[in-house]
Scaffold this motif. Structure first.
Motif, PDB file in Angstrom:
ATOM      1  N   GLU A 139       0.870  -1.176   0.000  1.00 15.25           N
ATOM      2  CA  GLU A 139       0.000   0.000   0.000  1.00 15.25           C
ATOM      3  C   GLU A 139       0.910   1.230   0.000  1.00 15.25           C
ATOM      4  OE1 GLU A 139      -3.048   0.260  -0.412  1.00 15.25           O
ATOM      5  OE2 GLU A 139      -4.010  -1.626   0.140  1.00 15.25           O
ATOM      6  N   THR A 140       0.744   2.108  -0.987  1.00 16.01           N
ATOM      7  CA  THR A 140       1.727   3.176  -1.208  1.00 16.01           C
ATOM      8  C   THR A 140       1.238   4.572  -0.815  1.00 16.01           C
ATOM      9  OG1 THR A 140       0.967   3.423  -3.498  1.00 16.01           O
ATOM     10  CG2 THR A 140       2.790   1.884  -3.086  1.00 16.01           C
ATOM     11  N   ALA A 141       0.081   4.671  -0.146  1.00 21.48           N
ATOM     12  CA  ALA A 141      -0.429   5.997   0.198  1.00 21.48           C
ATOM     13  C   ALA A 141       0.578   6.767   1.051  1.00 21.48           C
ATOM     14  CB  ALA A 141      -1.761   5.871   0.924  1.00 21.48           C
ATOM     15  N   GLU A 142       1.109   6.135   2.067  1.00 23.08           N
ATOM     16  CA  GLU A 142       2.066   6.796   2.950  1.00 23.08           C
ATOM     17  C   GLU A 142       3.374   7.087   2.222  1.00 23.08           C
ATOM     18  OE1 GLU A 142       4.170   6.098   7.339  1.00 23.08           O
ATOM     19  OE2 GLU A 142       2.919   4.537   6.439  1.00 23.08           O
ATOM     20  N   ILE A 143       3.798   6.138   1.382  1.00 21.66           N
ATOM     21  CA  ILE A 143       5.048   6.323   0.649  1.00 21.66           C
ATOM     22  C   ILE A 143       4.900   7.444  -0.374  1.00 21.66           C
ATOM     23  CG2 ILE A 143       6.737   5.191  -0.838  1.00 21.66           C
ATOM     24  CD1 ILE A 143       5.881   2.536   0.430  1.00 21.66           C
ATOM     25  N   ASP A 144       3.759   7.472  -1.076  1.00 26.15           N
ATOM     26  CA  ASP A 144       3.526   8.534  -2.059  1.00 26.15           C
ATOM     27  C   ASP A 144       3.492   9.904  -1.382  1.00 26.15           C
ATOM     28  OD1 ASP A 144       3.440   6.699  -4.074  1.00 26.15           O
ATOM     29  OD2 ASP A 144       1.256   6.524  -4.104  1.00 26.15           O
ATOM     30  N   ALA A 145       2.911   9.948  -0.175  1.00 21.75           N
ATOM     31  CA  ALA A 145       2.879  11.207   0.563  1.00 21.75           C
ATOM     32  C   ALA A 145       4.291  11.669   0.903  1.00 21.75           C
ATOM     33  CB  ALA A 145       2.048  11.059   1.828  1.00 21.75           C
ATOM     34  N   GLY A 146       5.168  10.713   1.260  1.00 19.02           N
ATOM     35  CA  GLY A 146       6.552  11.066   1.554  1.00 19.02           C
ATOM     36  C   GLY A 146       7.270  11.597   0.326  1.00 19.02           C
ATOM     37  N   VAL A 147       6.980  10.993  -0.845  1.00 14.84           N
ATOM     38  CA  VAL A 147       7.587  11.474  -2.081  1.00 14.84           C
ATOM     39  C   VAL A 147       7.104  12.882  -2.397  1.00 14.84           C
ATOM     40  CG1 VAL A 147       7.740  11.097  -4.575  1.00 14.84           C
ATOM     41  CG2 VAL A 147       7.906   9.151  -3.012  1.00 14.84           C
ATOM     42  N   ALA A 148       5.788  13.118  -2.221  1.00 11.71           N
ATOM     43  CA  ALA A 148       5.235  14.452  -2.495  1.00 11.71           C
ATOM     44  C   ALA A 148       5.842  15.493  -1.566  1.00 11.71           C
ATOM     45  CB  ALA A 148       3.717  14.418  -2.350  1.00 11.71           C
ATOM     46  N   GLN A 149       6.002  15.158  -0.309  1.00 12.83           N
ATOM     47  CA  GLN A 149       6.598  16.076   0.653  1.00 12.83           C
ATOM     48  C   GLN A 149       8.049  16.399   0.269  1.00 12.83           C
ATOM     49  OE1 GLN A 149       6.512  14.594   4.662  1.00 12.83           O
ATOM     50  NE2 GLN A 149       7.328  16.481   5.546  1.00 12.83           N
ATOM     51  N   ALA A 150       8.809  15.378  -0.125  1.00 11.73           N
ATOM     52  CA  ALA A 150      10.202  15.595  -0.510  1.00 11.73           C
ATOM     53  C   ALA A 150      10.292  16.432  -1.776  1.00 11.73           C
ATOM     54  CB  ALA A 150      10.894  14.254  -0.707  1.00 11.73           C
ATOM     55  N   ARG A 151       9.355  16.224  -2.700  1.00 11.99           N
ATOM     56  CA  ARG A 151       9.377  17.005  -3.935  1.00 11.99           C
ATOM     57  C   ARG A 151       9.057  18.469  -3.648  1.00 11.99           C
ATOM     58  NH1 ARG A 151       6.434  13.943  -6.769  1.00 11.99           N
ATOM     59  NH2 ARG A 151       8.178  12.948  -7.888  1.00 11.99           N
ATOM     60  N   ALA A 152       8.077  18.722  -2.755  1.00 15.02           N
ATOM     61  CA  ALA A 152       7.731  20.099  -2.418  1.00 15.02           C
ATOM     62  C   ALA A 152       8.899  20.794  -1.724  1.00 15.02           C
ATOM     63  CB  ALA A 152       6.493  20.107  -1.522  1.00 15.02           C
ATOM     64  N   ALA A 153       9.571  20.085  -0.833  1.00 16.40           N
ATOM     65  CA  ALA A 153      10.724  20.675  -0.140  1.00 16.40           C
ATOM     66  C   ALA A 153      11.846  20.984  -1.137  1.00 16.40           C
ATOM     67  CB  ALA A 153      11.221  19.722   0.938  1.00 16.40           C
ATOM     68  N   HIS A 154      12.019  20.106  -2.107  1.00 15.99           N
ATOM     69  CA  HIS A 154      13.048  20.340  -3.115  1.00 15.99           C
ATOM     70  C   HIS A 154      12.704  21.557  -3.967  1.00 15.99           C
ATOM     71  CE1 HIS A 154      14.708  19.683  -7.223  1.00 15.99           C
ATOM     72  NE2 HIS A 154      15.829  19.587  -6.514  1.00 15.99           N
ATOM     73  N   ASP A 155      11.427  21.694  -4.371  1.00 15.97           N
ATOM     74  CA  ASP A 155      11.023  22.843  -5.183  1.00 15.97           C
ATOM     75  C   ASP A 155      11.240  24.146  -4.415  1.00 15.97           C
ATOM     76  OD1 ASP A 155      10.368  21.140  -7.213  1.00 15.97           O
ATOM     77  OD2 ASP A 155       8.231  21.100  -6.761  1.00 15.97           O
ATOM     78  N   LYS A 156      10.881  24.156  -3.130  1.00 16.74           N
ATOM     79  CA  LYS A 156      11.052  25.364  -2.314  1.00 16.74           C
ATOM     80  C   LYS A 156      12.530  25.726  -2.184  1.00 16.74           C
ATOM     81  CE  LYS A 156      10.221  27.261   2.284  1.00 16.74           C
ATOM     82  NZ  LYS A 156      11.622  27.654   2.469  1.00 16.74           N
ATOM     83  N   ALA A 157      13.366  24.720  -1.936  1.00 15.87           N
ATOM     84  CA  ALA A 157      14.797  24.985  -1.789  1.00 15.87           C
ATOM     85  C   ALA A 157      15.384  25.518  -3.083  1.00 15.87           C
ATOM     86  CB  ALA A 157      15.517  23.715  -1.347  1.00 15.87           C
ATOM     87  N   ARG A 158      14.907  24.989  -4.224  1.00 19.53           N
ATOM     88  CA  ARG A 158      15.394  25.469  -5.509  1.00 19.53           C
ATOM     89  C   ARG A 158      14.992  26.930  -5.746  1.00 19.53           C
ATOM     90  NH1 ARG A 158      12.889  25.240 -10.228  1.00 19.53           N
ATOM     91  NH2 ARG A 158      11.310  23.837  -9.369  1.00 19.53           N
TER      92      ARG A 158
END
Length: 352
Positions: A96-115
């Motif tokens: 079940e990937t709901a939690e894992i997908d949420a972690g990926v989305a969070q990491a992507r948002a943090a990366h976009d903000k840092a960029r």
């Protein structure tokens, strides 16, 4: 007329005389050939100077792998069952990937903000609003965010289990809706073309005589009367701390037979450490009496048809043969069946 009464003694004498006058039994022929005892003989063979190393082991696929998820979680589905053939890249299980997908989305948002922060910082640095140190910190934060996104995406890819190669499912170790931890085996699979091996554990007294490439024969209760050729392909250099035995692995030549992991096999390994030294081998049934240092056997002489007793010393015994430390004449033949009933010098006749 007066009757004649003979005494009993006279009657007995008369009967004896009449019997003596009858035909006599023919005398036994002096030319009748004596009955020769039938025996089976066997030629003395040559064999290794060391006894075969015998051990039991378990069959395993040569290239087998325990597959697991990179992260722990709840199993969503397992698409295969034990014994099924699989293709390389085929989906076997998924979390079940709901939690894992949420972690990926969070990491992507943090990366976009840092960029974005880094881009603004670069402009501010050109306008002399921030220092070089502050710009470097923004650059570091962007690199950290990028690395965290890469790790999250990597973990997401390994939330699915795929077949590493064409093969077969050996064991299914979990079921859907089970909660598993990271690295916990879920499936055991093998490569289809990898073949099978027999895994053994040898004591040190036997292990020191085995080398890579030594040949062996393996028998299974599942295949009565049939043996498989094998050879040593792996030789461990450290003992198992639990059993004290040294691991050894034999590659099996299965031919047309279909084996399965978990079968118990009994291997006889011909140790090459004996070199070119050879001993005489005779059937066990040829040994008549005595002890290991002096056993009686009967040698058969085809020219005279007679046997001669000889004392021999036994080096070791295999399942059906005895290896002798006493050398016998080249081409000698021993009585393999019927020896317990013979004496030195008896004439015999051989039967097939």
């Amino acid at each position: 007329m007066t009757s004649l009464n003979l005494p009993a003694t006279a009657l007995l004498v008369t009967a004896t005389l009449l019997a003596a006058c009858g035909p006599s039994a023919p005398p036994a022929s002096d030319t009748e050939a004596p009955q020769l005892r039938p025996v089976r003989v066997a030629k003395v063979e040559q064999g290794p100077a060391l006894p075969p190393i015998v051990a039991s082991g378990v069959v395993a696929a040569r290239d087998e792998a325990k597959l697991s998820f990179k992260l722990g979680g709840l199993i969503r589905e397992i698409t295969v069952r034990e014994g099924e053939a699989v293709r390389a890249g085929q989906l076997l299980a998924r979390l079940e990937t709901a939690e894992i997908d949420a972690g990926v989305a969070q990491a992507r948002a943090a990366h976009d903000k840092a960029r974005r922060d880094l881009q603004r910082g670069q402009q501010l640095f050109k306008d002399d609003v921030i220092t070089q140190e502050q710009l470097d910190d923004l650059g570091t934060a962007a690199e950290v965010a990028r690395a965290q996104l890469s790790a999250a995406e990597f973990n997401r890819r390994y939330a699915d289990i795929t077949a590493p190669a064409d093969g077969r499912v050996l064991r299914r170790l979990a079921e859907p809706r089970e909660l598993v931890s990271a690295g916990q085996p879920v499936l055991m699979v093998s490569r289809g073309a990898g073949g099978f091996t027999l895994k053994l554990g040898l004591p040190d007294r036997d292990f020191v005589h085995v080398a890579l490439g030594d040949t062996a024969t393996v028998a299974f209760d599942a295949f009565p009367g049939h043996s498989f050729a094998a050879r040593v392909i792996e030789r461990g250099e450290a003992a198992d701390p639990r059993s004290g035995t040294f691991p050894l692995e034999l590659e099996l030549d299965t031919g047309e037979a279909t084996l399965a992991s978990g079968l118990i096999g009994r291997a006889e390994i011909a140790a090459s450490s004996a070199g070119n030294a050879r001993l005489d081998y005779i059937p066990l049934s040829a040994l008549v009496e005595g002890n290991a240092s002096s056993m009686l056997v009967f040698l058969y002489d085809p020219a005279s048809g007679k046997v001669r007793g000889q004392q021999v010393a036994v080096a070791f015994i295999t399942e059906q043969r005895a290896a002798l430390s006493t050398s016998l004449p080249n081409g000698a033949m021993v009585v393999a069946e019927g020896a317990p009933y013979l004496h030195d010098g008896d004439a015999v006749r051989t039967v097939e």
